[in-house]
Design an enzyme around this catalytic site. Structure first.
Site, short mmCIF file in Angstrom:
data_model
loop_
_atom_site.label_atom_id
_atom_site.label_comp_id
_atom_site.label_asym_id
_atom_site.label_seq_id
_atom_site.Cartn_x
_atom_site.Cartn_y
_atom_site.Cartn_z
N SER A 179 0.79 -1.23 0.00
CA SER A 179 0.00 0.00 0.00
C SER A 179 0.83 1.28 0.00
CB SER A 179 -0.95 0.01 1.19
OG SER A 179 -0.21 0.01 2.39
N HIS A 196 -5.72 -4.39 -0.16
CA HIS A 196 -5.82 -3.37 -1.21
C HIS A 196 -6.09 -3.95 -2.59
CE1 HIS A 196 -4.56 -0.06 1.43
NE2 HIS A 196 -3.86 -0.99 2.03
N LYS A 201 -11.69 -0.94 3.18
CA LYS A 201 -11.26 -0.35 1.92
C LYS A 201 -12.39 -0.52 0.88
CE LYS A 201 -6.77 -1.13 3.86
NZ LYS A 201 -6.84 -0.02 4.82
C1 LIG Z 1 -1.97 -4.42 3.90
C2 LIG Z 1 -2.91 -4.11 5.01
N1 LIG Z 1 -3.33 -5.09 5.82
C3 LIG Z 1 -4.18 -4.86 6.83
C4 LIG Z 1 -4.67 -3.59 7.09
C5 LIG Z 1 -5.55 -3.36 8.29
O1 LIG Z 1 -6.86 -3.13 7.94
P1 LIG Z 1 -7.91 -2.48 8.93
O2 LIG Z 1 -8.01 -1.03 8.57
O3 LIG Z 1 -9.17 -3.22 8.70
O4 LIG Z 1 -7.42 -2.66 10.34
C6 LIG Z 1 -4.30 -2.55 6.23
C7 LIG Z 1 -4.86 -1.19 6.38
O5 LIG Z 1 -4.51 -0.40 7.19
C8 LIG Z 1 -3.38 -2.81 5.19
O6 LIG Z 1 -2.93 -1.80 4.42
#
Ligand SMILES: Cc1ncc(COP(=O)(O)O)c(C=O)c1O
Lengths: 405, 83
Positions: free
Chosen positions: A187, A215, A246
């Site tokens: 990301s 993502h 997302k």
């Molecule tokens: C690659 C990745 N995994 C997990 C997460 C965690 O997601 P959440 O916002 O549901 O805690 C994110 C986002 O912050 C992310 O970018």
């Protein structure tokens, strides 16, 4: 005498104060006073185009999604007040897990309260003492924290480097349990993983594979399952982790799998068990959104179109982009240093454009970024406005741009 | 036959190009404190030591390795264990 436990943060406090003393807005203190749509909000009284929300598919205001949430809050109340394994599993939670199973075509789905907790829980529970976790160096914080929480030995390989992964796997004892953790889309730079190579090497060395598609869900692959689907490695991926925060457009996390013993994880995975479940309205919104995403082919096409427009437009204006071509719906502009990044970010927000500012340690290799995430509902007009404002901001900040080819 | 002294000597050679602060490299020199190494440089150094001796230094071992001497002990231990 009491030792002030916050004293260790003095350098960071000073750095942040130094940043703000230059008169710029706080990049980490934005308040959305009104949210007009998935792509527009009022910030400090100013109409602002949102270009840093991860709201890829624009589902936050989808009428069906909102209606499902309203019905669930009416019928099931505001919250569950309990753990998934005690009083916190309602019909809505079952329906949400059913929607995930259908979306992914997998036999098991487990919904966590956030994606962070899904990674924390899965990584720490799958690998225990004597096992190995092999992770990409650019992995998300939640994966690193899951590693810390496990009692496994942690091995890191160079970002997206199949040869480096193989070299490290060769050094591991063949008889040990091994979990390779990958992400479909990374990301920070918005680059995608070469999953066929990485997964083939992992499998050749007897590893189980977990892919985080946070993502990638919604717009990669025939069914929108993620990069792993698009690249054709679904049969070799043991666990897929994802988030509702997302493309799905609400909050929550999950893991899906075909592993026959998957259900036992509900009883041993602490970030699943020892926290309250999501409110009924949230899981009802998620279930409706996920089912709509299954067939959202027009929206997917539109998201890619808008992404190409932004990437191409920024490139043509001489901005230095993290990926040569748009690999995902994240377009990252590489910036020279902290000051230039903060100034440019602040100028953009004054001009009515919100993007993410990212800096180490969140970013890999010490880079500074202005990160844009695109939404399927961004119009061409909005993207063109954004491009114009980027150009204007760069002039106002004296940001050197490459001479377009 | 690899002994502790030769491991230590080679580690010093591997650290030297990364020693941008030009501090004296001793058994008691610390990576974060004295050399002010950032985590990415540490990662590169760990990778080069792993490649040098064909060993694996798990990430979870690193918090306990603060000085060059401690790293030399750990690497020597891993090399010896490998046989
Ligand atoms: C690659 C990745 N995994 C997990 C997460 C965690 O997601 P959440 O916002 O549901 O805690 C994110 C986002 O912050 C992310 O970018």
């Amino acid at each position: 005498m009491t030792v002030d436990l916050l004293a260790k943060y003095d350098p960071l406090i000073a750095e942040h104060a130094g940043l703000l003393s230059t008169g710029i807005r706080d990049p980490f203190g934005i308040v959305m006073e009104k949210v007009l749509s998935p792509t527009e909000a009022i910030i400090k009284g100013k109409h602002t185009i949102l270009l840093g929300t991860y709201n890829y598919m624009g589902m936050t205001f989808d009428p069906d999604v909102v209606a499902a949430g309203q019905a669930a809050i009416r019928d099931f109340g505001a919250g569950t007040t309990g753990s998934r394994v005690l009083n916190g599993t309602y019909q809505t939670h079952k329906e949400c897990e059913d929607a995930l199973k259908d979306f992914y075509g997998m036999s098991h789905a487990m919904v966590f309260s956030t994606g962070y907790q899904a990674n924390l829980g899965m990584v720490s529970t799958l690998a225990g003492k004597g096992d190995f976790i092999i992770l990409d160096a650019d992995s998300h914080a939640s994966i690193y924290d899951g590693c810390k929480m496990s009692n496994a030995d942690i091995v890191r390989f160079r970002h997206n480097d199949a040869a480096d992964l193989e070299k490290r796997l060769k050094r591991l004892p063949p008889e040990a349990g091994k979990l390779v953790v990958l992400e479909g889309v990374y990301s920070m730079l918005g680059d995608i993983a070469p999953l066929p190579e990485l997964v083939a090497i992992a499998k050749a060395h007897g590893c189980m594979v977990l892919v985080d598609e946070a993502h990638g869900m919604g717009f990669f692959g025939e069914h929108g399952r993620g990069v792993y689907e698009e690249q054709g490695v679904a049969d070799d991926v043991d666990f897929v982790v994802g988030t509702f925060s997302k493309s799905v457009g609400t909050v929550g996390g999950f893991c899906v799998s075909n592993h026959p013993k998957f259900e036992i994880l509900r009883l041993v995975c602490r970030p699943y068990t020892f926290t309250a479940s999501l409110p009924p309205a949230v899981v009802a919104c998620a279930a409706t959104s996920i089912r709509k995403l299954m067939t959202a082919t027009d929206k997917r096409a539109r998201l890619w179109e808008a992404t190409r427009r932004l990437h191409g437009g920024l490139k043509a204006r001489g901005f230095n982009l993290a990926t040569d071509t748009p690999e995902s719906a994240i377009v990252s502009v590489l910036m020279p240093d902290q000051e230039a990044t903060a100034l440019m970010w602040s100028t953009l927000i004054e001009l009515g454009i919100y993007v993410n500012m990212s800096r180490p340690p969140a970013t890999p290799a010490g880079v500074f970024l202005l990160r844009c995430s695109i939404c399927a509902l961004h119009t061409d007009d909005q993207i063109d406005t954004v491009l114009g404002k980027f150009e204007q901001a760069a002039q106002m900040c004296n940001l050197p741009l490459a001479v377009p080819a | 036959m690899t002994d502790r002294a030769s491991v230590y000597a080679r580690i010093i050679e591997l650290i030297d190009p990364l020693n941008t602060k030009k501090v004296a490299l001793l058994e008691t020199t610390t990576f974060a404190g004295d050399m002010e190494m950032d985590s990415l440089t540490v990662m590169d150094l760990v990778a080069s030591m792993e490649d040098e001796w064909d060993i694996l230094i798990p990430l979870n071992m690193l918090p306990d390795l603060e000085t060059i001497g401690q790293v030399a002990d750990a690497v020597y231990g891993l090399v010896a264990k490998k046989g």
